[in-house]
Each structure stands twice: as structure tokens, then as C-alpha cells.
Design an enzyme around this catalytic site. Structure first.
Site, PDB file in Angstrom:
ATOM      1  N   SER A 158     -46.560   2.019  14.441  1.00  0.00           N
ATOM      2  CA  SER A 158     -45.325   1.456  13.968  1.00  0.00           C
ATOM      3  C   SER A 158     -45.066   1.977  12.412  1.00  0.00           C
ATOM      4  CB  SER A 158     -45.396   0.008  13.112  1.00  0.00           C
ATOM      5  OG  SER A 158     -44.154  -0.792  12.679  1.00  0.00           O
ATOM      6  N   THR A 159     -43.323   1.747  12.131  1.00  0.00           N
ATOM      7  CA  THR A 159     -43.198   2.136  10.923  1.00  0.00           C
ATOM      8  C   THR A 159     -44.671   1.946   9.749  1.00  0.00           C
ATOM      9  OG1 THR A 159     -40.934   2.899  11.843  1.00  0.00           O
ATOM     10  CG2 THR A 159     -41.515   2.502   9.080  1.00  0.00           C
ATOM     11  N   SER A 194     -27.394  26.747 -30.763  1.00  0.00           N
ATOM     12  CA  SER A 194     -26.271  25.577 -31.163  1.00  0.00           C
ATOM     13  C   SER A 194     -25.344  26.920 -30.525  1.00  0.00           C
ATOM     14  CB  SER A 194     -26.212  25.965 -32.808  1.00  0.00           C
ATOM     15  OG  SER A 194     -25.019  25.478 -33.337  1.00  0.00           O
ATOM     16  N   THR A 207     -38.579   3.111   8.214  1.00  0.00           N
ATOM     17  CA  THR A 207     -37.746   3.323   9.740  1.00  0.00           C
ATOM     18  C   THR A 207     -37.248   4.965   9.997  1.00  0.00           C
ATOM     19  OG1 THR A 207     -38.486   1.202  10.583  1.00  0.00           O
ATOM     20  CG2 THR A 207     -36.676   2.505  11.636  1.00  0.00           C
TER      21      THR A 207
END
Length: 485
Positions: free
Chosen positions: A140-141, A318, A101
């Protein structure tokens, strides 16, 4: 800092005056200080949200539900977001409660405030054009958010497939380059039978090609969308023709072949497409990691390892061992694979945890999927450009390995029989003599026969054999080559 006052159901809040987001986004930023990573990290998602708002505005305008002037302003603002503008205003965290949402509110507010500017109004003048009433009209979401995830996933997967093609072609080029280099194949890390290095590299290309197809199949599942479902799939507050129209406009806007789900209630709660897609991404990751394991093993050494291939040196290996160079590119791809496998577990748990008509955990599904897609794509391109294309072979070392290997006795089975081959293998292991020399010493084959048998084209491909024997008259090598090719 100058502010403007906005209101929601919890009361009034001051929002930065220059912000395009509003009060709902502000509260979400405060509520979800989880990763410090905003949704704008996924541009595909922002573009997808803007595409949906654009398609919805067109549909509502076409249906006579939204004033043309306001619809056109929403469309224009959405186009700007699709073009890359205002992405910095999408500030809610990628992990959030509320089933997405907050993400949808963020999109509604940014597009509404930019549309207001285009109409000559002030940001926050929601009485004229409201984020939820106009920008979110007929939505709507619960249909916007999963549809946006699917559109974003589709775009990302297509780019991932393109990256896999680059890597596959790099392996194919090496397979051709190494096609005449003989080496020992291994099973369970023990000498097995001869093969070519080209054959070995061709398998990596084939594995990638297979997974390209699996991804193309899986991505079709995300083309089914639930726009028009609104809250739970019943289509409440949406026009009967809206679902059809918005799907058509989304196809036109995005070029993605979306279709409306046949059952919108099912489509609103079911995350199966994301589970399937995540599973295929895991498959890609597992096979890619196995390939990188092989590259690290084949290049191990350089003096006391397998030392069959050389990976291009990329950096000092290294801080204490001078001259050491490590296989850092395969190592980073291995780590991407580990992450993708973990992301798949997250997607599985999140999809399983949904209840009834909605899955509230789609934000973590989205975050996990998008990470997997983006990182796999970057890994494929990095592996191709900074490793595979620069690989070289230690030809003579590989050839000597074949000559000294006990494993080549397998190639002699059809010629000297299993019992003789076993005796030769055991004696070679005990005495450190070569199979070649022992076969000659036992007069099982002539030097000419051995040299012919041990040619790469004979060792590394199927052949037609007669009855195994050691006599020159009936020996398989006495058969004309054009009959056995």
C-alpha cells in the site's frame, strides 16, 4: 504528440506515448501544480522507491504469489531506476495531497512500463503486467511511502555526517594552527579573560562532533519500517511471511539495517521518527549558525571592527563601495540554518496533524526533511572549503588587545586580591592606562612576575594556586613550575 489511451476509475485519458508514467501520474501532475518541483529532485527518494519495488517483487516471487518472469522483469526495471535511469519520469510534485499515493503510483507506472518493454511488450499493456496488481502487490502507499522516506533520509543523513566531518576537521586544523595565539575571550560582548584563538576554534570542532553523534543516534529511528502493514497496519492482502521477507530483501538491496516494527498499526500512523530527526537537524543548524555568527563578528572591520581573523575574500561586496568584501559564506550558511529551523516547524505541525490510522501530510514532511539534509550538507562543505580552510589570524592585533584589555585583571586576582584588582580595573577604565602599567605603578607585582603571569600557558588553562599575596616569599609564582603544571 502521439499518445496512448489509459483508463482509471475516473475514465479514459491520453498519455504521451513515450512516457513511462501513466494515467494516475498524469492526473497528479494536473492536480498538484504547487511548486513546479518534481519528486525527482530527490534522487534518494526515487532510488528508495525502486528498492522497495525490487524487494517486494523478490518477496512475492519467493512466496509463489508472482510469476517468476514478471517478477524478474519488475526487478530488472527497478534495478535500472536504482542505477539512475528514468528519474526524469518521476514527475509528480513534491507537495501533493493523498499521503504520497501519487508518488507511489508514479513509481508503479514507471517500473511497470519499463518491465513491459523488457518483456517485449508495449507501454500501457497492463493486461499483461499491471502497475497496481503486480508492481504494487502486497503493498500500500501507506507502507511503501513512509518506508521510502526513511530509506532516503538514512542515505541523506549519512552523507550529511560525512560533510560535517570535513567541516569539523577544518576547524580542528585551524585550532592547531592557532593554538599559540593569545586573545581576549568575551562574555556578553564584553572583555572577559584571555584564551587562545586555538581554544576558540576547537569549540566549533567539538560542537560539530557532538552533533555527528546525535545524528547517528537519530538516524537509527528511521531504520524501523512498516513494510507489510499495507493499508493501516493490519496486513490485509499481504502473505503472513511477506513482512519478514521484504524486510530481509530490503536489507540486502540497500545495506540499510532496517527492521520491521513490532506494531505495524502504530508504525503506520506515527511520524515520531521524522520529528526526532528534524529536531536534531535543527540542533545542527542552530549551532552551525552560531558558529557563523562568531566568524562574521570576529572578522568584522577590517579597520573599525574586531578584526581578529580574516575570512578569505570570495567576491566583491558592494556595487557602490569599492574594495568592500563581505562574509558571504557564513551568511549563506546562516540562511540555510534559518530554513532548517522553519522546516522543523513544518515537520512538527505536519506530524501533529495526522488523524487516526494514517498521517496524510507525509509529503510535506519529506520535502522539509530532504531540503534540510541536502542544504545542511552543501552548507558544511561550502563553509569548510570556501571559508574555514582559508582563515588567517591577526596575531599582533590580538596580542595588543590582550595587553590593553581590562579583562586581564581577572588573571591577577590570585596574586593581588580582588579588592586591588577591582581598583586597578576601575582606574584603568577611567584613565585609559593599561592594567600592566598600573600594577607596576602601584608596586603590586614586579615586571618579572607580571611577564610570567601573562604568559599564554598561564593565562589560558587551570593552575594550582597557594594563598593569594603580594610578598615574594609566598607568591604563587615562587612555586616551582613542575609542581604547578
Amino acid at each position: 504528440m502521439s499518445t496512448r489511451r489509459e483508463h482509471d476509475l475516473l475514465g479514459d485519458r491520453d498519455v504521451p506515448a513515450e512516457a513511462y508514467y501513466g494515467v494516475h501520474t498524469l492526473r497528479a501532475v494536473e492536480n498538484f501544480p504547487i511548486t513546479a518541483t518534481p519528486i525527482s529532485i530527490y534522487p534518494d527518494l526515487i532510488v528508495a522507491l525502486a528498492s522497495i519495488k525490487l524487494a517486494a517483487a523478490r518477496s512475492n516471487r519467493d512466496l509463489g504469489l508472482l510469476d517468476a518472469t514478471k517478477a524478474d522483469a519488475i526487478i530488472a526495471a527497478s534495478e535500472e531506476v536504482r542505477a539512475g535511469r528514468l528519474h526524469d519520469q518521476f514527475v509528480v510534485d513534491v507537495i501533493q495531497g493523498g499521503a504520497g499515493t501519487s508518488t507511489n503510483m508514479n513509481a508503479n507506472e514507471v517500473i511497470a512500463n519499463r518491465a513491459l518493454e523488457l518483456l517485449g511488450r508495449q507501454k500501457g499493456d497492463y493486461k499483461f503486467l499491471h502497475p497496481n496488481e503486480q508492481v504494487n502487490m502486497s503493498q500500500s502507499t501507506n507502507d511503501v511511502y513512509p518506508t521510502a522516506l526513511k530509506l532516503a533520509a538514512y542515505s541523506g543523513i549519512m552523507r550529511l555526517v560525512d560533510a560535517m566531518v570535513v567541516l569539523r576537521q577544518a576547524f580542528e586544523a585551524k585550532s592547531e594552527e592557532f593554538k599559540d595565539i593569545i586573545k581576549m575571550g568575551r562574555t556578553q560582548l564584553q572583555d572577559a579573560v584571555p584564551m587562545t584563538l586555538g581554544q576558540e576554534f576547537s569549540t566549533y570542532a567539538v560542537m560539530l562532533g557532538e552533533d555527528e553523534q546525535r545524528l547517528k543516534e537519530a538516524v537509527l529511528l528511521v531504520c524501523e519500517i512498516n513494510m507489510g502493514a499495507t493499508a493501516i497496519g493490519t496486513g490485509i492482502n499481504a502473505h503472513p511471511d511477506y513482512a519478514r521477507l521484504v524486510c530481509q530483501h530490503l536489507r540486502d538491496v540497500t545495506g540499510v539495517p532496517v527492521v520491521t516494527a513490532s506494531n505495524l498499526i502504530e508504525a503506520t500512523q506515527d511520524c515520531g521518527a521524522f520529528v526526532q530527526l528534524s529536531g536534531v537537524l535543527k540542533r545542527v543548524a542552530v549551532k552551525l549558525s552560531k558558529t557563523c555568527n562568531d566568524l562574521r563578528l570576529l572578522s568584522s572591520g577590517p579597520r573599525v571592527g574586531l578584526n581578529e581573523i580574516n575570512l578569505p575574500p570570495m567576491q566583491a561586496g558592494s556595487s557602490i563601495m569599492p574594495g568592500k568584501v563581505n562574509p558571504v559564506i557564513p551568511e549563506v550558511v546562516n540562511q540555510i540554518a534559518f530554513e532548517v529551523i522553519g522546516n522543523d516547524v513544518t515537520v512538527s505541525f505536519a506530524a501533529e496533524a495526522g488523524q487516526l490510522q494514517l498521517n496524510a501530510f507525509e509529503p510535506i514532511i519529506a520535502h522539509s526533511l530532504f531540503k534540510s539534509v541536502n542544504h545542511l550538507r552543501a552548507g558544511c562543505l561550502t563553509l569548510a572549503e570556501r571559508c574555514v580552510k582559508g582563515i588567517t589570524a591577526n596575531r599582533e592585533h590580538l596580542r595588543r588587545g590582550v595587553e590593553r584589555s581590562i579583562g586581564i585583571v581577572t588573571a591577577l586576582n590570585p596574586y593581588i586580591g580582588y579588592a586591588n584588582a577591582t581598583e586597578v580595573a576601575q582606574q584603568a577604565l577611567l584613565t585609559d592606562q593599561s592594567v600592566y602599567d598600573l600594577v607596576l605603578a602601584k608596586k603590586l607585582l614586579t615586571r618579572e612576575q607580571l611577564d610570567q603571569i601573562l604568559q599564554p600557558e598561564i593565562l589560558t588553562q587551570p593552575r594550582v594556586f597557594g594563598t593569594a599575596t603580594t610578598t615574594a616569599e609566598t607568591h604563587p609564582l615562587s612555586v616551582r613550575r613542575d609542581q604547578t603544571d
